[in-house]
Motif scaffolding. Structure first.
Motif, PDB file in Angstrom:
ATOM      1  N   ALA A   1       9.149   6.600  -2.387  1.00  0.00           N
ATOM      2  CA  ALA A   1       7.856   7.045  -1.665  1.00  0.00           C
ATOM      3  C   ALA A   1       7.944   6.485  -0.224  1.00  0.00           C
ATOM      4  O   ALA A   1       7.210   6.925   0.676  1.00  0.00           O
ATOM      5  N   LEU A   2       9.128   5.415   0.208  1.00  0.00           N
ATOM      6  CA  LEU A   2       9.004   5.114   1.536  1.00  0.00           C
ATOM      7  C   LEU A   2       9.794   5.917   2.574  1.00  0.00           C
ATOM      8  O   LEU A   2      10.849   6.606   2.139  1.00  0.00           O
TER       9      LEU A   2
ATOM     10  N   SER B   1       0.830  -1.185   0.071  1.00  0.00           N
ATOM     11  CA  SER B   1       0.021   0.095   0.173  1.00  0.00           C
ATOM     12  C   SER B   1       0.891   1.183   0.062  1.00  0.00           C
ATOM     13  O   SER B   1       0.341   2.338  -0.316  1.00  0.00           O
ATOM     14  N   TYR B   2       2.194   1.219   0.286  1.00  0.00           N
ATOM     15  CA  TYR B   2       3.031   2.104   0.203  1.00  0.00           C
ATOM     16  C   TYR B   2       3.642   2.530  -1.309  1.00  0.00           C
ATOM     17  O   TYR B   2       4.291   3.402  -1.291  1.00  0.00           O
ATOM     18  N   GLY B   3       3.003   1.856  -2.109  1.00  0.00           N
ATOM     19  CA  GLY B   3       3.641   1.809  -3.565  1.00  0.00           C
ATOM     20  C   GLY B   3       4.618   1.112  -4.081  1.00  0.00           C
ATOM     21  O   GLY B   3       5.109   1.386  -5.121  1.00  0.00           O
ATOM     22  N   VAL B   4       4.915   0.118  -3.348  1.00  0.00           N
ATOM     23  CA  VAL B   4       6.011  -0.768  -3.836  1.00  0.00           C
ATOM     24  C   VAL B   4       5.704  -2.119  -3.835  1.00  0.00           C
ATOM     25  O   VAL B   4       4.475  -2.299  -3.572  1.00  0.00           O
ATOM     26  N   ARG B   5       6.381  -3.032  -4.455  1.00  0.00           N
ATOM     27  CA  ARG B   5       6.042  -4.288  -4.587  1.00  0.00           C
ATOM     28  C   ARG B   5       7.166  -5.112  -3.659  1.00  0.00           C
ATOM     29  O   ARG B   5       8.472  -4.741  -3.664  1.00  0.00           O
ATOM     30  N   LEU B   6       6.844  -6.319  -2.998  1.00  0.00           N
ATOM     31  CA  LEU B   6       7.859  -6.986  -2.591  1.00  0.00           C
ATOM     32  C   LEU B   6       8.051  -8.546  -3.029  1.00  0.00           C
ATOM     33  O   LEU B   6       6.932  -9.017  -3.590  1.00  0.00           O
ATOM     34  N   ALA B   7       9.170  -8.935  -2.734  1.00  0.00           N
ATOM     35  CA  ALA B   7       9.303 -10.245  -3.394  1.00  0.00           C
ATOM     36  C   ALA B   7      10.597 -10.662  -2.397  1.00  0.00           C
ATOM     37  O   ALA B   7      11.144 -10.057  -1.693  1.00  0.00           O
ATOM     38  N   ALA B   8      10.539 -12.017  -2.274  1.00  0.00           N
ATOM     39  CA  ALA B   8      11.785 -12.734  -1.656  1.00  0.00           C
ATOM     40  C   ALA B   8      12.967 -13.497  -2.757  1.00  0.00           C
ATOM     41  O   ALA B   8      12.510 -13.772  -3.731  1.00  0.00           O
TER      42      ALA B   8
ATOM     43  N   GLU C   1      16.641 -12.443   1.694  1.00  0.00           N
ATOM     44  CA  GLU C   1      16.266 -11.062   1.470  1.00  0.00           C
ATOM     45  C   GLU C   1      15.038 -10.825   0.962  1.00  0.00           C
ATOM     46  O   GLU C   1      14.569 -11.384   0.136  1.00  0.00           O
ATOM     47  N   LEU C   2      14.775  -9.716   1.264  1.00  0.00           N
ATOM     48  CA  LEU C   2      13.243  -8.998   0.877  1.00  0.00           C
ATOM     49  C   LEU C   2      13.985  -8.083  -0.339  1.00  0.00           C
ATOM     50  O   LEU C   2      14.776  -7.245  -0.336  1.00  0.00           O
ATOM     51  N   VAL C   3      13.176  -8.214  -1.495  1.00  0.00           N
ATOM     52  CA  VAL C   3      13.520  -7.578  -2.798  1.00  0.00           C
ATOM     53  C   VAL C   3      12.150  -6.269  -2.711  1.00  0.00           C
ATOM     54  O   VAL C   3      11.064  -6.824  -2.991  1.00  0.00           O
ATOM     55  N   ILE C   4      12.509  -5.146  -2.854  1.00  0.00           N
ATOM     56  CA  ILE C   4      11.548  -4.086  -2.843  1.00  0.00           C
ATOM     57  C   ILE C   4      11.696  -3.221  -4.123  1.00  0.00           C
ATOM     58  O   ILE C   4      12.814  -2.963  -4.821  1.00  0.00           O
ATOM     59  N   THR C   5      10.728  -3.393  -5.195  1.00  0.00           N
ATOM     60  CA  THR C   5      10.703  -2.584  -6.379  1.00  0.00           C
ATOM     61  C   THR C   5       9.317  -1.790  -6.434  1.00  0.00           C
ATOM     62  O   THR C   5       8.668  -1.770  -5.555  1.00  0.00           O
TER      63      THR C   5
END
Length: 108
Positions: free
Chosen positions: A29-30, A9-16, A20-24
Motif C-alpha cells: 500500500a506504500l 496511517s498508511y496501513g503499516v506498522r513500524l518497529a525499530a 533499522e526501521l522494520v515495516i510490517t
C-alpha cells in the motif's frame, strides 16, 4: 499526528531493530512518495519509537497512563531530549513531571 502515527496511517506498522526501521503490514500500500517520506525521516521515526518504548516501560513501572506521558512528551519536549538519556534518567524526569502535575492539580 506524530511521524510514526503518520506512517501507520498508511496501513503499516513500524518497529525499530537497532538503527533499522522494520515495516510490517500491507507494505504494497506504500506509494513511492510514502517510501521517500519515511526514508527522509528515518532518524526521527527511530527516535520516536525509542522514546515511546522508554515511556511505555516507565508508565508500566509507575502505573501512570502511557497516553498522558506521550501527550506531555509530544507537546513539551524536544524529540531528542529523552532519546539520549538512559532509563534511570528518563524515570527521574517522568517522576518530576508527575510530581509537578500533581502539585498543579492540588495533590501531593
Amino acid at each position: 499526528m506524530t511521524p510514526v502515527q503518520t506512517v501507520e496511517s498508511y496501513g503499516v506498522r513500524l518497529a525499530a531493530d537497532g538503527d533499522e526501521l522494520v515495516i510490517t503490514g500491507n507494505i504494497k500500500a506504500l506509494t513511492e512518495d510514502h517510501v521517500t517520506w519515511i526514508r527522509d525521516r528515518k532518524w526521527q521515526l527511530l527516535t520516536e519509537l525509542e522514546v515511546t518504548n522508554k515511556l511505555s516501560l516507565i508508565a508500566k513501572e509507575l502505573g501512570w497512563p502511557l497516553d498522558d506521558l506521550l501527550d506531555w512528551y509530544h507537546s513539551d519536549l524536544d524529540m531528542h531530549d529523552l532519546a539520549c538519556f538512559d532509563h534511570d534518567t528518563v524515570l527521574l524526569v517522568v517522576r518530576d513531571y508527575i510530581q509537578n502535575y500533581d502539585l498543579c492539580r492540588g495533590g501531593g
